[in-house]
Design a protein around this motif. Structure first.
Motif, PDB file in Angstrom:
ATOM      1  N   HIS A   1       0.851  -1.195   0.000  1.00  0.00           N
ATOM      2  CA  HIS A   1       0.000   0.000   0.000  1.00  0.00           C
ATOM      3  C   HIS A   1       0.889   1.249   0.000  1.00  0.00           C
ATOM      4  N   LEU A   2       0.811   2.009  -1.088  1.00  0.00           N
ATOM      5  CA  LEU A   2       1.532   3.271  -1.221  1.00  0.00           C
ATOM      6  C   LEU A   2       0.521   4.393  -1.322  1.00  0.00           C
ATOM      7  N   SER A   3       0.745   5.492  -0.588  1.00  0.00           N
ATOM      8  CA  SER A   3      -0.177   6.621  -0.596  1.00  0.00           C
ATOM      9  C   SER A   3       0.589   7.901  -0.871  1.00  0.00           C
ATOM     10  N   VAL A   4       0.045   8.744  -1.757  1.00  0.00           N
ATOM     11  CA  VAL A   4       0.673  10.016  -2.133  1.00  0.00           C
ATOM     12  C   VAL A   4      -0.347  11.121  -1.903  1.00  0.00           C
ATOM     13  N   GLY A   5       0.029  12.146  -1.142  1.00  0.00           N
ATOM     14  CA  GLY A   5      -0.869  13.248  -0.845  1.00  0.00           C
ATOM     15  C   GLY A   5      -0.863  14.302  -1.935  1.00  0.00           C
ATOM     16  N   ALA A   6      -2.023  14.968  -2.112  1.00  0.00           N
ATOM     17  CA  ALA A   6      -2.150  16.030  -3.100  1.00  0.00           C
ATOM     18  C   ALA A   6      -3.335  16.903  -2.720  1.00  0.00           C
ATOM     19  N   SER A   7      -3.381  18.100  -3.309  1.00  0.00           N
ATOM     20  CA  SER A   7      -4.501  19.006  -3.076  1.00  0.00           C
ATOM     21  C   SER A   7      -5.733  18.506  -3.818  1.00  0.00           C
ATOM     22  N   ALA A   8      -6.893  18.592  -3.158  1.00  0.00           N
ATOM     23  CA  ALA A   8      -8.140  18.143  -3.773  1.00  0.00           C
ATOM     24  C   ALA A   8      -8.777  19.217  -4.646  1.00  0.00           C
ATOM     25  N   GLU A   9      -8.206  20.415  -4.701  1.00  0.00           N
ATOM     26  CA  GLU A   9      -8.822  21.527  -5.424  1.00  0.00           C
ATOM     27  C   GLU A   9      -8.301  21.687  -6.841  1.00  0.00           C
ATOM     28  N   PHE A  10      -7.219  21.001  -7.180  1.00  0.00           N
ATOM     29  CA  PHE A  10      -6.608  21.167  -8.503  1.00  0.00           C
ATOM     30  C   PHE A  10      -6.320  19.810  -9.117  1.00  0.00           C
ATOM     31  N   ARG A  11      -6.263  19.789 -10.433  1.00  0.00           N
ATOM     32  CA  ARG A  11      -5.876  18.578 -11.140  1.00  0.00           C
ATOM     33  C   ARG A  11      -4.392  18.293 -10.901  1.00  0.00           C
ATOM     34  N   ILE A  12      -4.009  17.052 -11.219  1.00  0.00           N
ATOM     35  CA  ILE A  12      -2.636  16.606 -10.940  1.00  0.00           C
ATOM     36  C   ILE A  12      -2.007  16.090 -12.218  1.00  0.00           C
ATOM     37  N   CYS A  13      -0.883  16.676 -12.613  1.00  0.00           N
ATOM     38  CA  CYS A  13      -0.063  16.123 -13.690  1.00  0.00           C
ATOM     39  C   CYS A  13       0.853  15.074 -13.066  1.00  0.00           C
ATOM     40  N   VAL A  14       0.583  13.815 -13.328  1.00  0.00           N
ATOM     41  CA  VAL A  14       1.340  12.720 -12.716  1.00  0.00           C
ATOM     42  C   VAL A  14       2.261  12.099 -13.756  1.00  0.00           C
ATOM     43  N   THR A  15       3.511  11.945 -13.378  1.00  0.00           N
ATOM     44  CA  THR A  15       4.487  11.258 -14.221  1.00  0.00           C
ATOM     45  C   THR A  15       5.151  10.167 -13.385  1.00  0.00           C
ATOM     46  N   THR A  16       5.211   8.945 -13.908  1.00  0.00           N
ATOM     47  CA  THR A  16       5.896   7.843 -13.216  1.00  0.00           C
ATOM     48  C   THR A  16       7.054   7.365 -14.080  1.00  0.00           C
ATOM     49  N   GLU A  17       8.175   7.093 -13.427  1.00  0.00           N
ATOM     50  CA  GLU A  17       9.380   6.611 -14.114  1.00  0.00           C
ATOM     51  C   GLU A  17       9.974   5.465 -13.311  1.00  0.00           C
ATOM     52  N   THR A  18      10.378   4.409 -14.000  1.00  0.00           N
ATOM     53  CA  THR A  18      11.036   3.270 -13.348  1.00  0.00           C
ATOM     54  C   THR A  18      12.476   3.170 -13.846  1.00  0.00           C
TER      55      THR A  18
END
Length: 431
Positions: free
Chosen positions: A328-345
């Motif tokens: 279980h991994l959890s990442v916090g963010a603001s609920a008022e704005f959209r999120i540009c998410v980038t994942t890299e391995t």
């Protein structure tokens, strides 16, 4: 009189709890007339005791006055006591008649309780002391004071007949308008099916939309209300979205408002996507895989693996950014704005990058299944890919966060780097 008082005592005390229960089951017009202060006065147990005590004292006074050959004093005391008790406890039958005759909601409440039980619960507490008082009044009446001949003359008199006729006509005039408030069919939400209300027949669509605000109003009254609202359109207080199915002018305005709202959403989505595209991360070493997505989450992002080691509880966030437990991994963010998410391995540890980011935190993560995909928990899988590219095992997760452009309503940015590592140490590269 004493026997009547004693006989009503147990019934009156035992029925109080039932009537108070009925009072809080539903809101009825009779109960509104029977104001809270008055009802509280009537249902106070000490006042019930006082009513019974008043009848006992009146009986004693009447008995003593008869023994002393001055029965008039005793009769006056009894009649005063009966009048006081009737004023306080004699309204139950009248209120019940109002409920059954006018208020459909209260009839529903009585039906849910069982009609016989509901009427008994409503009446007995009031009627007990009222009947006891009437029995006392009968016990002290003077025989022969009202002969039958006088009653017959009264019934045959012209003024009495005119009075009865006037009361009858007046009653009809008063209650005929109420007849329109009679119960009728009530379309429930189950009749709306799974279709969108606007796709249903116009009147049914209106009823389906209005049931959230008017759950028990009969269909014919609800439709009449909607048509009056349409007639008043575009006046103040008219809810356009509610009457749109049965009101063409309101439907046109509502369609225009929906189109404008959709256009605004598309414009904001385009602006957010452009902001994501302009700020794409350029890796310093070659990654195994890169994925990007534009999300909007009210509770943050998470990766949740279905395994017996995985806990349903959200892990505590380190520095309000990232936290983990096995699976279980959890990442916090603001609920008022959209999120540009980038994942890299990466197959090896990438260089630390802090320039242009507001917070950078690195933690350990154990993947029990090898299926680690970051998603918005409310909407499910998106465009992001599996980050546990080596299968089950231990990884290091480095999360970068950039705050949104508040004044321009542009999105926040999150970059997640995942690479092999056995350490569980929490490293705050930038706060």
């Amino acid at each position: 009189m004493l026997l009547a008082t004693a006989g009503m005592w147990d019934v009156a005390t035992r029925s109080g709890a039932n009537l108070v229960l009925l009072r809080y089951v539903g809101f009825c017009s009779g109960f509104e007339i029977d104001s809270d202060a008055w009802a509280t006065l009537r249902w106070r147990t000490p006042l019930r005791y006082l009513a019974v005590l008043a009848l006992l004292l009146a009986f004693a006074a009447h008995w003593a006055s008869v023994r002393r050959e001055c029965g008039t004093v005793g009769r006056v005391i009894v009649r005063v006591s009966v009048l006081a008790i009737s004023l306080v406890h004699g309204s139950g039958a009248l209120i019940l008649a109002l409920e059954l005759g006018v208020d459909r909601n209260c009839r529903t409440v009585l039906g849910e309780l069982g009609l016989l039980h509901g009427v008994r619960a409503f009446l007995i507490a009031d009627i007990a002391l009222t009947l006891a008082a009437l029995c006392a009044l009968t016990a002290v009446r003077t025989p022969g004071r009202v002969p039958r001949r006088r009653l017959r003359r009264l019934a045959r008199s012209h003024w009495f007949k005119r009075t009865v006729a006037g009361v009858a006509v007046g009653g009809l005039l008063c209650f005929l308008p109420v007849a329109d408030l009679g119960s009728g069919p009530v379309t429930g939400r189950d009749a709306c099916g799974t279709e969108e209300p606007l796709k249903l027949r116009a009147e049914l669509a209106f009823l389906c939309d209005a049931r959230s605000s008017f759950p028990t109003m009969p269909d014919h009254l609800l439709l009449a209300y909607g048509r009056r609202q349409c007639a008043a359109y575009p006046g103040a207080g008219v809810k356009v979205s509610l009457i749109a199915p049965i009101c063409p002018p309101a439907a046109r305005q509502w369609a225009m408002e929906l189109a404008a709202e959709e256009a605004e959403i598309e414009r904001r989505n385009a602006a957010n996507q452009a902001a994501c595209d302009q700020s794409r991360h350029r890796p310093r070493i070659r990654p195994v895989a890169v994925a990007r997505d534009l999300l909007w989450s009210e509770i943050g992002l998470e990766a949740f693996e279905d395994h017996e080691l995985t806990s349903d509880e959200d892990p505590p966030l380190h520095h309000d950014l990232v936290g983990s437990t096995p699976g279980h991994l959890s990442v916090g963010a603001s609920a008022e704005f959209r999120i540009c998410v980038t994942t890299e391995t990466y197959r090896r540890r990438p260089p630390v990058e802090i320039k242009g980011w507001d917070r950078v935190v690195e933690i350990g993560y154990e993947s029990p299944t090898g299926d680690m995909v970051i998603v918005d928990p409310m909407s499910g899988p998106g465009e992001l890919t599996n980050l546990a590219f080596l299968g089950e095992g231990h990884y290091r997760v480095r999360v970068h966060y950039r705050e949104p452009v508040w004044d321009q309503d542009l999105p926040q940015h999150i970059l997640v780097m995942v690479f092999p590592g056995s350490s569980d140490r929490v490293i705050a590269h930038k706060l």
